[in-house]
Design an enzyme around this catalytic site. Structure first.
Site, PDB file in Angstrom:
ATOM      1  CG  HIS A   1      -5.684   1.934   5.217  1.00  0.00           C
ATOM      2  ND1 HIS A   1      -4.874   3.178   6.265  1.00  0.00           N
ATOM      3  CD2 HIS A   1      -4.325   1.109   4.813  1.00  0.00           C
ATOM      4  CE1 HIS A   1      -3.735   3.228   6.502  1.00  0.00           C
ATOM      5  NE2 HIS A   1      -3.388   1.397   5.418  1.00  0.00           N
TER       6      HIS A   1
ATOM      7  CB  SER B   1       5.279  -1.568  12.088  1.00  0.00           C
ATOM      8  OG  SER B   1       4.792   0.084  12.142  1.00  0.00           O
TER       9      SER B   1
ATOM     10  N   GLY C   1       2.410   2.800  10.584  1.00  0.00           N
ATOM     11  CA  GLY C   1       3.745   3.535  10.874  1.00  0.00           C
ATOM     12  C   GLY C   1       4.075   4.165  12.078  1.00  0.00           C
TER      13      GLY C   1
ATOM     14  CD  GLU D   1      -3.218   5.628   6.551  1.00  0.00           C
ATOM     15  OE1 GLU D   1      -2.826   5.626   5.414  1.00  0.00           O
ATOM     16  OE2 GLU D   1      -1.692   4.529   7.117  1.00  0.00           O
TER      17      GLU D   1
ATOM     18  CG  ASN E   1      -2.008   1.014   1.547  1.00  0.00           C
ATOM     19  OD1 ASN E   1      -1.859   2.139   0.961  1.00  0.00           O
ATOM     20  ND2 ASN E   1      -1.961   1.629   2.456  1.00  0.00           N
TER      21      ASN E   1
ATOM     22  CD  GLU F   1      -3.599  -2.150   8.110  1.00  0.00           C
ATOM     23  OE1 GLU F   1      -2.117  -2.878   7.178  1.00  0.00           O
ATOM     24  OE2 GLU F   1      -3.675  -1.293   7.290  1.00  0.00           O
TER      25      GLU F   1
ATOM     26  CE  LYS G   1      -0.280   3.023   5.009  1.00  0.00           C
ATOM     27  NZ  LYS G   1       0.278   3.498   6.365  1.00  0.00           N
TER      28      LYS G   1
HETATM   29  P1  13P Z   1       3.345   0.959   7.514  1.00  0.00           P
HETATM   30  O1  13P Z   1       3.806  -0.664   6.585  1.00  0.00           O
HETATM   31  O2  13P Z   1       3.305   1.433   6.486  1.00  0.00           O
HETATM   32  O3  13P Z   1       2.974   0.343   9.009  1.00  0.00           O
HETATM   33  O4  13P Z   1       1.650   0.848   7.238  1.00  0.00           O
HETATM   34  C1  13P Z   1       0.858  -0.180   6.841  1.00  0.00           C
HETATM   35  C2  13P Z   1      -0.315   0.101   6.574  1.00  0.00           C
HETATM   36  O5  13P Z   1      -1.109   1.175   7.267  1.00  0.00           O
HETATM   37  C3  13P Z   1      -0.698  -0.904   5.222  1.00  0.00           C
HETATM   38  O6  13P Z   1      -2.168  -0.459   4.775  1.00  0.00           O
END
Ligand code: 13P
Length: 260
Positions: A96, A214, A174, A98, A9, A168, A11
């Site tokens: 997601h 992560s 992150g 976010e 992903n 997640e 982002k």
């Molecule tokens: P990270 O791997 O940067 O923690 O992000 C995970 C994520 O949100 C994947 O959709």
């Protein structure tokens, strides 16, 4: 046997040039390899077209990071499942954390999107996960149950065959603080049992449940070798070709071991 899926992903990262610079070496590294794992990249909308062109005639699949639940019309700024299909997307990440946090997406909205995605032949990667506060107050299972019931509400058994779940935990995204393999396994077994109760055991056993939060080349294998961890949804580490390739390799090793 359920399919292991390693998805990146991106982002809100990578313009057109950066998309080229990432996908060309990825493609060259994976070309001709007969992998057990399914590899998916999810670039931003602006890179989908070029990504699907670069990856034409490879086994690497394309996913979007979001979509709207209407097909066309006066929805300024939105992208429809029909548009995603036209750039040869096969997957779409939905719900997601976010999106939930910054754009107000609810389980109800995600549920509408899941149904529309499937109607258009897209495979939704549906994200669920608790916050740190919820985990610390012992509400993880309660939160996961509410989210899973909400996002899968009203789906038929047939529709469920196209769904992928990504667990997640919000506190792991992150932050560099991944869930331990035991924590991921515990939550993902819970999700599978929940799905068995809501639908049936066959559907639950075939359901791919990814872990996200992560994931790195260092921790990928220990997470992916857990019995209920069937893949990874990778953020930060999916932006560098070397790191992403190592995670794919870890998935391949874990997947082959689970088969035997
Ligand atoms: P990270 O791997 O940067 O923690 O992000 C995970 C994520 O949100 C994947 O959709």
């Amino acid at each position: 046997m359920r399919k292991m899926i390693i998805a990146g992903n991106w982002k809100m990262n990578k313009d057109i040039k950066e998309t080229f610079d990432f996908l060309l070496p990825l493609k060259n590294n994976l070309i001709g390899q007969n992998l057990n794992v399914e590899v998916v990249v999810c670039p931003p909308f602006t890179s989908l077209f070029i990504a699907s062109d670069i990856l034409r005639e490879t086994n690497i699949k394309i996913g979007a990071q979001n979509m709207f639940y209407e097909v066309e019309g006066a929805y300024t700024g939105e992208i429809s499942p029909k548009m995603l299909k036209s750039v040869r997307c096969e997957y779409v990440i939905l719900g997601h954390s976010e999106r939930r946090r910054y754009f107000g997406e609810t389980d109800e909205i995600v549920n509408k999107k899941v149904k529309k995605a499937i109607e258009f032949g897209l495979k939704p990667i549906v994200c669920v996960g608790e916050t740190l506060e919820e985990r610390e107050s012992g509400e993880t299972f309660k939160v996961l149950e509410k989210q899973i019931k909400g996002v899968l509400e009203g789906l038929t058994y047939e529709q469920m065959r196209n769904v992928i779940i990504a667990y997640e935990p919000v506190w792991a995204i992150g932050t560099g603080r991944n869930a331990t393999p035991d924590q991921a396994q515990e939550a993902q077994r819970f999700i599978r049992e929940l799905v068995a109760g809501l639908f049936n055991d066959g559907i639950a056993q075939n359901l791919t449940i990814q872990y996200g939060g992560s994931v790195t080349p260092e921790n990928a294998y220990s997470l992916l070798s857990q019995p209920d961890v069937d893949g990874a949804l990778v953020g930060g580490a999916s932006l560098k070709v070397d790191a992403f390739l190592k995670i794919i390799k870890a998935g391949e090793t874990a997947s082959v071991e689970k088969k035997n």
